[in-house]
Design an enzyme around this catalytic site. Sequence first.
Site, PDB file in Angstrom:
ATOM      1  N   HIS A 213       0.815  -1.209   0.000  1.00  0.00           N
ATOM      2  CA  HIS A 213       0.000   0.000   0.000  1.00  0.00           C
ATOM      3  C   HIS A 213       0.854   1.267   0.000  1.00  0.00           C
ATOM      4  CE1 HIS A 213      -3.375   2.529   1.879  1.00  0.00           C
ATOM      5  NE2 HIS A 213      -3.889   2.040   0.767  1.00  0.00           N
ATOM      6  N   LYS A 215       3.317   4.463  -1.023  1.00  0.00           N
ATOM      7  CA  LYS A 215       3.436   5.452  -2.099  1.00  0.00           C
ATOM      8  C   LYS A 215       4.750   6.186  -1.887  1.00  0.00           C
ATOM      9  CE  LYS A 215      -1.200   4.864  -1.440  1.00  0.00           C
ATOM     10  NZ  LYS A 215      -1.861   4.305  -0.259  1.00  0.00           N
ATOM     11  N   ASP A 220      17.390  10.367  -7.303  1.00  0.00           N
ATOM     12  CA  ASP A 220      18.838  10.503  -7.083  1.00  0.00           C
ATOM     13  C   ASP A 220      19.242  10.279  -5.634  1.00  0.00           C
ATOM     14  OD1 ASP A 220      19.158  11.062  -9.759  1.00  0.00           O
ATOM     15  OD2 ASP A 220      19.221  13.238  -9.494  1.00  0.00           O
ATOM     16  N   HIS A 389      -8.713  11.572   1.261  1.00  0.00           N
ATOM     17  CA  HIS A 389      -7.993  10.311   1.369  1.00  0.00           C
ATOM     18  C   HIS A 389      -6.796  10.446   2.310  1.00  0.00           C
ATOM     19  CE1 HIS A 389      -5.642   6.817  -0.443  1.00  0.00           C
ATOM     20  NE2 HIS A 389      -6.843   6.281  -0.260  1.00  0.00           N
ATOM     21  N   LYS A 391      -4.181  10.596   5.389  1.00  0.00           N
ATOM     22  CA  LYS A 391      -3.912   9.771   6.559  1.00  0.00           C
ATOM     23  C   LYS A 391      -2.900  10.531   7.425  1.00  0.00           C
ATOM     24  CE  LYS A 391      -4.187   6.573   2.853  1.00  0.00           C
ATOM     25  NZ  LYS A 391      -5.558   6.292   2.915  1.00  0.00           N
ATOM     26  N   ASP A 396      -0.474  17.614  20.009  1.00  0.00           N
ATOM     27  CA  ASP A 396       0.003  18.816  20.692  1.00  0.00           C
ATOM     28  C   ASP A 396       0.569  19.863  19.736  1.00  0.00           C
ATOM     29  OD1 ASP A 396      -0.755  17.687  23.082  1.00  0.00           O
ATOM     30  OD2 ASP A 396       1.240  16.936  23.563  1.00  0.00           O
TER      31      ASP A 396
END
Length: 471
Positions: A213, A215, A220, A389, A391, A396
């Site tokens: 899952h 991404k 470089d 979407h 996450k 604090d």
Amino acid sequence: MLTILIFFYLTITVWALASIIFHGSRPSRSVSWVLAVLLFPFLGPLLYYLFGVNRRKFKFYKLKGNLKRRLYDEMYKESRIHEYRNALETQGRLAKMLKNSSGFFPDVGNKVEVLHAGIETFERIFEALEDAKEFIHVQYYIFEEGKLQDRFHQIFKKKIQEGVEVRMMYDSLGSRSFKGKLKKRFRKIGVSTYPMMPLRIGNFMYTLNYRNHRKIIVVDGKVGFVGGMNVSDKYIKSISELGVWEDIHLRLEGPAVSSLHKIFIKDYHFASRKKVLLTPKYLPKLKEVGNSVVQIIASGPDSNQPDILHQYVAMINLAEKSISIANPYFIPGPVVLNALKIAALGGTDIRLLFPRNSDSFLAKYSMYANFEDLLAVGIKIYMRTDFSHSKMIVVDRKIASVGSGNFDYRSFEHNFESNAIIYDAGVAHQISEEFDKECEEAYPLVYEEFKNRARVQKFKEGLAKFFSPLL
């Protein structure tokens, strides 16, 4: 014939029930699987075998590929232990726990750029790809046909002609449309493409439920991108009733890019069976370019611990004043729910931001099933009218996490995930300000009103909640 069928049914049912009893990971999940096995003859045991077996104790963890992943850990020992330990001491218990759980030290001297909209994010990604001099490494759960994919192809073709190495990994289920002519199109121009956990005869039963899952982009070895955004045109234009998807992503520069790159290298080593990236060329010594301390978290079914779960619970327990969470699939289970309730009862200001609509019926109503209990202890819940979407979690307004890990059992146990923890009040404040703005534009749930919601919705929630441990 009937006798054989009955014998077969009894055999697989007894096997499934015995497996659930001996190897079940959670009582609520085990009960759901027991009911599924008993209520759905043949189908129940099959679904359990595909999606319920605790493969930490079964064949998945004996496959040569997985052993290779673990041998890889021995090949890349940390060389900057003294510097890492200094950072570890300054960041406290959270950083120590995450290091012991996931294996990555916190890196000092990073520059972090927070990206929100799809157009903005991909503009920055394409700029980095255009500037590549040596190699481009790309890893996505979804690599979908459309304008964005065409742009990747165009840039890849140009950079390969300039002598830049291009490697790409994709999840074989999430990117199930990336096959045939589409895949050949990229391989034809010289892109080294490999699926993660391919669905093939012989390993189908052991890989279907375990998805990559992540991404990740690394250019470089110096510039990295990590977050929740996939390669899909839904991030740049409205192609469904959910409209244009929103998400949060990070652009990184500095030593943390090496930690992020190690995740890609390990996965590439696993997927390609090639050792080409196991050389210092791909992990250059990086100078400090900013003031942010960043710790990369990698978690998956090959991890000894559920690292993403540990990260979220530890951050909740660490909070003294506030917790902000945005997530499209908030189905965390009793451990996280109780941690949030305890924090709220202790006086911590907790705000949760979710999309009103979802791309999954079960996910949507499984989320709603937890709201009444959370509202009852003073947790504030805001519902967005668009689809987000993102996450992320901020505690604090000092420590932030952005990545691919959802608040659900799949991300905690089944998926290969990657998050970035930023120990920087400036970056955390920036993310919090955007979160505050989104909460102002969303509508808040009121406990008394939500408690009196329609019986039809309560029924949907109850039905979805029954299956939520299986998600």
